[in-house]
Design a protein around this motif. Structure first.
Motif, PDB file in Angstrom:
ATOM      1  N   SER A   4       0.763  -1.166   0.038  1.00 29.15           N
ATOM      2  CA  SER A   4      -0.046   0.198   0.026  1.00 29.15           C
ATOM      3  C   SER A   4       0.880   1.182  -0.142  1.00 29.15           C
ATOM      4  CB  SER A   4      -0.997   0.023   1.145  1.00 29.15           C
ATOM      5  OG  SER A   4      -0.348   0.146   2.419  1.00 29.15           O
ATOM      6  N   SER A  24      -2.231   6.188  -1.975  1.00 29.43           N
ATOM      7  CA  SER A  24      -3.160   5.240  -1.834  1.00 29.43           C
ATOM      8  C   SER A  24      -4.296   5.597  -0.628  1.00 29.43           C
ATOM      9  CB  SER A  24      -2.859   3.777  -1.891  1.00 29.43           C
ATOM     10  OG  SER A  24      -1.994   3.504  -0.675  1.00 29.43           O
ATOM     11  N   TYR A  25      -3.676   5.922   0.637  1.00 31.54           N
ATOM     12  CA  TYR A  25      -4.409   6.325   1.850  1.00 31.54           C
ATOM     13  C   TYR A  25      -5.186   7.523   1.568  1.00 31.54           C
ATOM     14  CZ  TYR A  25      -2.431   2.441   3.956  1.00 31.54           C
ATOM     15  OH  TYR A  25      -1.802   1.214   4.495  1.00 31.54           O
TER      16      TYR A  25
END
Length: 99
Positions: free
Chosen positions: A9, A33-34
């Motif tokens: 991630s 991505s977060y």
């Protein structure tokens, strides 16, 4: 497995393409991505709903009694089971009176 998910991630798209889609330790970790997931609103709404449900459920269960307040140890009919028996009895008694 958790570390593999975390590493993947935090990796860039290029790093993932070079390493076959999985990466344990990315060379240039990013949080893109977060940012994408949290900016959509759906995840934050789900978190808020979960927290509210947990708080309301906890607040509603407090009057049902705690083992240290009732003097009964866990697993021996104290706390929530005692509260449920009271509610069942109250509903049953009210039904009999109304009939």
């Amino acid at each position: 497995m958790f570390l593999l998910c975390l590493g993947t991630s935090l990796a860039t798209k290029e790093d993932l393409a070079v390493n076959g889609g999985y990466l344990l330790f990315p060379s240039n970790p990013i949080v893109e991505s977060y940012n994408v997931v949290l900016s959509g609103g759906v995840v934050m709404r789900a978190v808020v709903v979960s927290v509210v449900i947990t708080l309301v459920g906890t607040a509603l269960s407090l009057p049902c009694g705690w083992p240290w307040r009732t003097g009964v140890t866990a697993g021996h009919g104290g706390g929530a089971s005692r509260c449920l028996r009271r509610l069942r009895c109250n509903c049953h008694c009210q039904t009999q009176v109304a009939a």
